[in-house]
Design an enzyme around this catalytic site. Sequence first.
Site, short mmCIF file in Angstrom:
data_model
loop_
_atom_site.label_atom_id
_atom_site.label_comp_id
_atom_site.label_asym_id
_atom_site.label_seq_id
_atom_site.Cartn_x
_atom_site.Cartn_y
_atom_site.Cartn_z
CG ASP A 163 39.59 40.73 47.27
OD1 ASP A 163 39.31 39.60 46.69
OD2 ASP A 163 40.62 41.45 47.03
CD GLU A 173 37.33 37.05 44.61
OE1 GLU A 173 36.68 37.85 43.80
OE2 GLU A 173 38.71 37.73 45.03
CE LYS A 175 34.81 38.12 40.98
NZ LYS A 175 35.56 39.05 40.38
#
Length: 268
Positions: A163, A173, A175
């Site tokens: 986060d 988010e 990733k």
Amino acid sequence: MNYKEARQQFAAKVSQLRREKRMTQDELAELIDKTTDYISLLERGERSPSFELIFALAEALDVPATYLISFSQSGENKALVNTLIAEPVSPSVVEPVEEAVTTKEERISDAKRLENAMKSIQELQNLANEYGITDIFQDNGGKTLQLLILLGLRISPGREGNDAIDSEGKEYELKTINISLNRSGGVTTHHHLNQIILEKYRKVGAWYIGLYEGITLKQIYKLTPELLEPKFKEWEEKLKVRNDALNNPKIPLKLVRRGQLVYSDSQQ
């Protein structure tokens, strides 16, 4: 600890993690492009994985590679490890394993190279601390730091996972995926995805996904929750049927590339 003991501990970790994630040997084999027989031998401690395979297994099992190769020590070995941590010593006074793959001269040379590299790594960790990352070796911390710097974000205090927040407190988010190891797979999400986490995914400002080849950042894509909503609904239906959390549902790379390309190394 000798080489065989380390291999057995590695095998036990792989087997335990696979079972915890309710993954079959066939499924794990497919993720790392190996045969089921190979996975069976690996989990029995009858095969030694390559360096590349350790990282592939770590990504497939959603754990840091360092976890797979951290081994419990006997009392004697613990004392040696503690000594090395407290006060670095010359490799010449360290007793190597019985079947060392390097010569004494190579170990001394590599130890000097490592010592020099660690100075730069410590500088990198100091920078990471400013962005809320306490360990650059944990959970792709180094790659996450790169995304944070490029995007102007910080890790959200007190939150798990990747986060991140902007100056207004809006959440995002983050990733990453190593496409050189996982070209046909997808971006992992959460090892225990439930309805609460799914609702959180729907409320973030955006998803930023970094595509890496090894440790080189190639592209960053921005995905809105609206773009991901069909996938969210798919997961939601599975949650209703299973009445249990989902184990790391993935976002296909094809869907990732439908997002907005906000960074490409070819633009540099």
